[in-house]
Scaffold this active site. Structure first.
Site, PDB file in Angstrom:
ATOM      1  N   ASP A 154      65.166  22.462 -47.310  1.00 41.07           N
ATOM      2  CA  ASP A 154      64.882  22.939 -48.653  1.00 41.07           C
ATOM      3  C   ASP A 154      65.962  23.897 -49.188  1.00 41.07           C
ATOM      4  O   ASP A 154      66.363  23.812 -50.341  1.00 41.07           O
ATOM      5  CB  ASP A 154      63.525  23.649 -48.555  1.00 41.07           C
ATOM      6  CG  ASP A 154      62.948  23.917 -49.897  1.00 41.07           C
ATOM      7  OD1 ASP A 154      62.927  22.977 -50.700  1.00 41.07           O
ATOM      8  OD2 ASP A 154      62.561  25.071 -50.154  1.00 41.07           O
ATOM      9  N   ARG A 189      68.243  16.298 -37.928  1.00 41.97           N
ATOM     10  CA  ARG A 189      67.729  15.274 -36.996  1.00 41.97           C
ATOM     11  C   ARG A 189      67.667  13.892 -37.636  1.00 41.97           C
ATOM     12  O   ARG A 189      67.842  12.887 -36.970  1.00 41.97           O
ATOM     13  CB  ARG A 189      66.321  15.653 -36.557  1.00 41.97           C
ATOM     14  CG  ARG A 189      66.294  16.852 -35.630  1.00 41.97           C
ATOM     15  CD  ARG A 189      64.911  17.012 -35.052  1.00 41.97           C
ATOM     16  NE  ARG A 189      64.701  16.090 -33.948  1.00 41.97           N
ATOM     17  CZ  ARG A 189      64.915  16.402 -32.675  1.00 41.97           C
ATOM     18  NH1 ARG A 189      65.328  17.606 -32.350  1.00 41.97           N
ATOM     19  NH2 ARG A 189      64.699  15.516 -31.726  1.00 41.97           N
ATOM     20  N   ASP A 199      72.232  38.097 -46.802  1.00 40.95           N
ATOM     21  CA  ASP A 199      71.097  38.728 -47.471  1.00 40.95           C
ATOM     22  C   ASP A 199      71.331  38.374 -48.931  1.00 40.95           C
ATOM     23  O   ASP A 199      72.214  38.949 -49.574  1.00 40.95           O
ATOM     24  CB  ASP A 199      71.104  40.242 -47.272  1.00 40.95           C
ATOM     25  CG  ASP A 199      69.899  40.883 -47.937  1.00 40.95           C
ATOM     26  OD1 ASP A 199      69.586  40.512 -49.091  1.00 40.95           O
ATOM     27  OD2 ASP A 199      69.254  41.748 -47.328  1.00 40.95           O
ATOM     28  N   HIS A 200      70.594  37.402 -49.447  1.00 46.23           N
ATOM     29  CA  HIS A 200      70.995  36.857 -50.756  1.00 46.23           C
ATOM     30  C   HIS A 200      70.873  37.887 -51.879  1.00 46.23           C
ATOM     31  O   HIS A 200      71.483  37.736 -52.923  1.00 46.23           O
ATOM     32  CB  HIS A 200      70.252  35.552 -51.073  1.00 46.23           C
ATOM     33  CG  HIS A 200      68.841  35.731 -51.530  1.00 46.23           C
ATOM     34  ND1 HIS A 200      67.797  35.910 -50.671  1.00 46.23           N
ATOM     35  CD2 HIS A 200      68.301  35.751 -52.768  1.00 46.23           C
ATOM     36  CE1 HIS A 200      66.675  36.027 -51.367  1.00 46.23           C
ATOM     37  NE2 HIS A 200      66.955  35.939 -52.648  1.00 46.23           N
ATOM     38  N   LYS A 213      73.331  39.130 -55.729  1.00 42.27           N
ATOM     39  CA  LYS A 213      72.823  39.215 -57.111  1.00 42.27           C
ATOM     40  C   LYS A 213      73.715  40.139 -57.937  1.00 42.27           C
ATOM     41  O   LYS A 213      74.092  41.220 -57.473  1.00 42.27           O
ATOM     42  CB  LYS A 213      71.381  39.732 -57.108  1.00 42.27           C
ATOM     43  CG  LYS A 213      70.393  38.731 -56.510  1.00 42.27           C
ATOM     44  CD  LYS A 213      68.963  39.230 -56.615  1.00 42.27           C
ATOM     45  CE  LYS A 213      68.010  38.359 -55.829  1.00 42.27           C
ATOM     46  NZ  LYS A 213      67.575  37.156 -56.511  1.00 42.27           N
ATOM     47  N   ASP A 216      59.805  40.152 -44.056  1.00 39.81           N
ATOM     48  CA  ASP A 216      60.384  39.138 -44.944  1.00 39.81           C
ATOM     49  C   ASP A 216      61.230  39.761 -46.060  1.00 39.81           C
ATOM     50  O   ASP A 216      62.269  39.222 -46.430  1.00 39.81           O
ATOM     51  CB  ASP A 216      59.241  38.310 -45.553  1.00 39.81           C
ATOM     52  CG  ASP A 216      59.746  37.161 -46.396  1.00 39.81           C
ATOM     53  OD1 ASP A 216      60.610  36.418 -45.906  1.00 39.81           O
ATOM     54  OD2 ASP A 216      59.277  36.996 -47.543  1.00 39.81           O
ATOM     55  N   HIS A 232      66.150  42.908 -47.794  1.00 35.03           N
ATOM     56  CA  HIS A 232      66.514  43.097 -49.203  1.00 35.03           C
ATOM     57  C   HIS A 232      66.231  44.529 -49.705  1.00 35.03           C
ATOM     58  O   HIS A 232      67.059  45.127 -50.369  1.00 35.03           O
ATOM     59  CB  HIS A 232      65.749  42.121 -50.096  1.00 35.03           C
ATOM     60  CG  HIS A 232      65.790  40.697 -49.631  1.00 35.03           C
ATOM     61  ND1 HIS A 232      66.929  40.121 -49.122  1.00 35.03           N
ATOM     62  CD2 HIS A 232      64.848  39.726 -49.609  1.00 35.03           C
ATOM     63  CE1 HIS A 232      66.673  38.850 -48.804  1.00 35.03           C
ATOM     64  NE2 HIS A 232      65.417  38.591 -49.093  1.00 35.03           N
TER      65      HIS A 232
HETATM   66  C1  BG6 Z   1      63.409  35.578 -49.438  1.00 33.98           C
HETATM   67  C2  BG6 Z   1      62.039  35.656 -48.863  1.00 33.98           C
HETATM   68  O1  BG6 Z   1      64.331  36.241 -48.616  1.00 33.98           O
HETATM   69  O2  BG6 Z   1      63.413  36.171 -50.730  1.00 33.98           O
HETATM   70  C3  BG6 Z   1      61.031  34.995 -49.765  1.00 33.98           C
HETATM   71  O3  BG6 Z   1      62.021  35.037 -47.584  1.00 33.98           O
HETATM   72  C4  BG6 Z   1      61.109  35.542 -51.158  1.00 33.98           C
HETATM   73  O4  BG6 Z   1      59.709  35.138 -49.263  1.00 33.98           O
HETATM   74  C5  BG6 Z   1      62.551  35.532 -51.661  1.00 33.98           C
HETATM   75  O5  BG6 Z   1      60.315  34.733 -51.995  1.00 33.98           O
HETATM   76  C6  BG6 Z   1      62.669  36.270 -52.976  1.00 33.98           C
HETATM   77  O6  BG6 Z   1      63.941  36.049 -53.486  1.00 33.98           O
HETATM   78  P1  BG6 Z   1      64.235  36.171 -55.039  1.00 33.98           P
HETATM   79  O7  BG6 Z   1      65.703  36.006 -55.142  1.00 33.98           O
HETATM   80  O8  BG6 Z   1      63.434  35.115 -55.732  1.00 33.98           O
HETATM   81  O9  BG6 Z   1      63.756  37.550 -55.419  1.00 33.98           O
END
Ligand code: BG6
Length: 499
Positions: free
Chosen positions: A19, A49, A180-181, A185, A238, A243
Site C-alpha cells: 500500500d 512475494r 519519519d515522513h 512536510k 505510532d 512524529h
Molecule cells: C503514520 C501513522 O506514521 O502517520 C499513521 O502510522 C497515521 O497511523 C499517519 O495515520 C498520519 O500521517 P499524516 O501525514 O496523514 O498526518
C-alpha cells in the site's frame, strides 16, 4: 559537498506490491521524474512475494500514478524504468537472482554502482534483508549504498537496539536513512526557518516569554486495515514516539552553528536528552490515554475501536494520547509542551500553538476587556501557513482592544501533504542529505522516554472507550491543561485561510 544534479542510481524497493508503495512512493517518484529531479539514468527493481512480471508491475505503477493525477505525461516512459523480481526475503537464492538483475541494470543504465535499498514492508524482516544484502553481495559495488527504512524502528528501546545492531553489520550509520515522513512536510521544515530567520521570534523563544506550547495532530480516520499492526502499537508508539517528539525537538532546539546534517541532528538530540523522564506513579499526572467508542464522523455513524476488524473486543490499546513534556534546560525550564494525537477525532489537522506570556501590566483592563495572549500558530496540515494573534485597538472613541490576526497561508496543493513529503525525502536520500531522517541517537532517546510510559500502561487497564468518535478526545486531556491554568486552543478557531 553536494552537487545539484541528482546522481544516477538503482532503487531496490522491498514491499513493492504494498500500500505504501502504491499510495506514496510511486506517485512521489513520478513527481520527481516529471520535475526533472530524477537522473535520466535511474532504474527501480520492485520485489515482493507475488509472481508478477515486469509488465504487470509497470501497469501497477501506471495505475498508482494515474490514481493521484488526472493528467500524467510520459507515464509509459516513466514506468519503463521499473522492473519486477518475485522475492522471498528469507531465501539466499532469491538475493542471488536479485543481484544478477541489479548488476545487469547497473550496466544497462550506467548507474555506477549507486544503490538505494528501500524497505517498505513488515519491520520483522528489516534485519534479515539487510543481512542478506551484504552476504549475497548486493552492497558490493563501488557506488554509494543507502538503506531507507520505514517505521516502526523497533517496538521499544530493546528491540530497536537489537534491530540497529543487526543492520549496522551491513550498513554504517551514515548509510541508514530512517524515515519519519513528518520531517518531509513543508511546514515542519519551516519551523526551523520561522525560528532562526526572523528577528521577531527567536529573542522571545524561551521561558521568559512563552507560557506553553501545544502540538495537536488529530485524525478523523480510524485504524482502517491496519488493526493488526496498530493493536501492538497504539498512538504512543505510532505517532508520539516519532512524529510528535520530532516536532518537539525542532521547536525546542538551540540554533545550530550551521545547517549541516550533523549540527542540526546534534541539537535535536540535546533536546531529547533534556526531556524530563516520566515514569511509574507519575505517569497519570503527565499522560492521558484514550480509546474511541462509536460516534459520528462527517455526519455518519462509525464503530468504536473495539468493534473494528482484527481488534480484540477487550483491547487495551490507546488510539489517543495527550501528554505534558518538560524540557530541563536553561531555555525551557518551567514551560510545558502539551502534545495530543489520536484517531477518529473531530478534525484532520496538525497545528502548533506557541502561547506567549501575558504582558506584565494590562493598561486596558479598565475597559472591561481581557487581553488575549499573543499566539504564534504554525499550521502544518491540511492548510500550511502561520498566524500571529495580536491585540489592536477597536475602531471608535474608546481605547478598547480587539484580537487581530496576521496570516500567511500557502495553499496546500495536495490537501493532505504526505505524498509531497515523500517526494522531498526520496530526493534528499538520492542527494545523500540525511538531515530530515532520524539518527539512531534520536530513535534511542525517544524509545527510552516512551518505554517508561508504555510499561505503566501495559500493566494497568483503564475503562475504555473513553471518548466518542468525532470529538477531540477524553475529558482528562482537558484537565491535564486546566490544572496548570491552560486550555487547548480549539483547532476550529485557529483556521488560516489561503491568501
Ligand atoms: C503514520 C501513522 O506514521 O502517520 C499513521 O502510522 C497515521 O497511523 C499517519 O495515520 C498520519 O500521517 P499524516 O501525514 O496523514 O498526518
Amino acid at each position: 559537498m553536494q552537487t545539484t544534479e541528482t546522481p544516477r542510481s538503482l532503487i531496490m524497493l522491498f514491499g513493492a506490491t504494498g500500500d505504501l508503495a502504491k499510495r506514496k512512493l510511486f506517485p512521489s517518484l513520478y513527481n520527481l521524474y516529471r520535475k526533472g529531479k530524477l537522473s535520466g539514468n535511474f532504474a527501480v527493481i520492485g520485489t515482493a512475494r507475488r509472481g508478477w512480471t515486469h509488465e504487470v508491475f509497470r501497469d501497477h505503477i501506471k495505475d498508482a500514478v494515474l490514481s493521484t493525477k488526472k493528467h500524467a505525461d510520459n507515464v509509459d516512459e516513466f514506468a519503463a524504468h521499473f522492473y519486477y523480481q518475485p522475492h522471498d526475503v528469507t531465501n539466499a537464492e532469491s538475493y542471488i537472482q536479485l543481484k544478477e538483475l541489479a548488476d545487469e541494470l547497473d550496466r544497462q543504465y550506467q548507474l555506477e554502482g549507486n544503490r538505494i535499498f528501500y524497505l517498505a514492508m513488515a519491520p520483522e524482516y528489516f534485519g534479515t534483508i539487510s543481512d542478506h544484502l551484504k552476504s549475497e553481495g548486493l552492497t558490493d559495488t563501488k557506488g554509494f549504498k543507502r538503506l531507507v527504512i520505514e517505521k516502526p524502528f523497533g517496538h521499544n528501546l530493546e528491540s530497536a537496539k537489537a534491530l540497529n545492531k543487526q543492520i549496522r553489520k551491513s550498513f554504517s550509520e551514515s548509510q541508514i536513512y530512517r524515515i519519519d515522513h513528518y520531517l518531509g512536510k513543508t511546514m515542519v521544515q519551516n519551523i526551523e526557518v520561522i525560528r532562526f530567520a526572523n528577528a521577531l521570534f527567536e529573542p522571545l523563544w524561551n521561558n521568559r516569554y512563552i507560557s506553553n506550547i501545544q502540538i495537536t495532530s488529530s485524525e478523523k480516520l480510524g485504524v482502517e486495515e491496519r488493526a493488526r499492526y496498530y493493536e501492538t502499537s497504539g498512538a504512543l508508539r505510532d505517532m508520539f514516539q516519532n512524529h510528535m517528539l520530532q516536532m518537539v525537538a525542532l521547536l525546542a532546539m538551540e540554533p545550530p552553528i550551521n545547517l549541516t546534517t550533523n549540527e542540526i541532528r546534534s541539537e535535536k538530540v540535546r533536546v531529547l536528552r533534556a526531556l524530563r523522564p516520566v515514569g511509574g506513579e507519575e505517569v497519570p499526572d503527565y499522560f492521558v490515554r484514550g480509546q474511541y467508542g462509536a460516534g459520528e464522523i462527517n455526519g455518519a455513524r462509525v464503530a468504536g475501536y473495539r468493534e473494528e476488524t482484527n481488534v480484540d473486543p477487550a483491547s487495551n490499546t490507546e488510539t489517543y494520547v495527550a501528554g505534558k513534556l518538560l524540557i530541563d534546560n536553561f531555555r525551557w525550564a518551567g514551560v510545558p509542551f502539551y502534545i495530543r494525537t489520536g484517531k477518529r477525532m473531530a478534525a484532520k489537522t496538525t497545528k502548533i500553538v506557541v502561547q506567549f506570556k501575558d504582558i506584565p501590566m494590562n493598561l486596558y483592563y479598565n475597559t472591561g476587556q481581557d487581553l488575549s495572549p499573543n499566539l504564534l500558530v504554525i499550521h502544518i496540515q491540511p492548510e500550511e501557513g502561520i498566524t500571529v494573534h495580536l491585540n489592536a485597538k477597536k475602531p471608535g472613541q474608546h481605547m478598547e482592544t480587539t484580537p487581530v490576526q496576521l496570516s500567511f497561508a500557502s495553499s496546500s496543493k495536495s490537501g493532505i501533504n504526505t505524498p509531497e513529503a515523500y517526494e522531498k525525502l526520496i530526493h534528499d536520500c538520492l542527494m545523500g542529505d540525511a538531515t530530515n531522517f532520524t539518527h539512531w541517537d534520536e530513535v534511542a532517546l525517544s524509545w527510552n522516554f516512551v518505554d517508561k510510559i508504555s510499561k505503566v500502561w501495559e500493566n494497568k487497564q483503564i475503562a475504555f472507550p473513553n471518548y466518542e468518535a468525532g470529538t477531540m478526545g477524553p475529558k482528562a486531556a482537558d484537565e491535564l491543561l486546566a490544572k496548570d491554568g491552560f486550555f487547548w486552543w480549539p483547532v476550529e478557531d485557529l483556521e488560516v485561510k489561503p491568501c
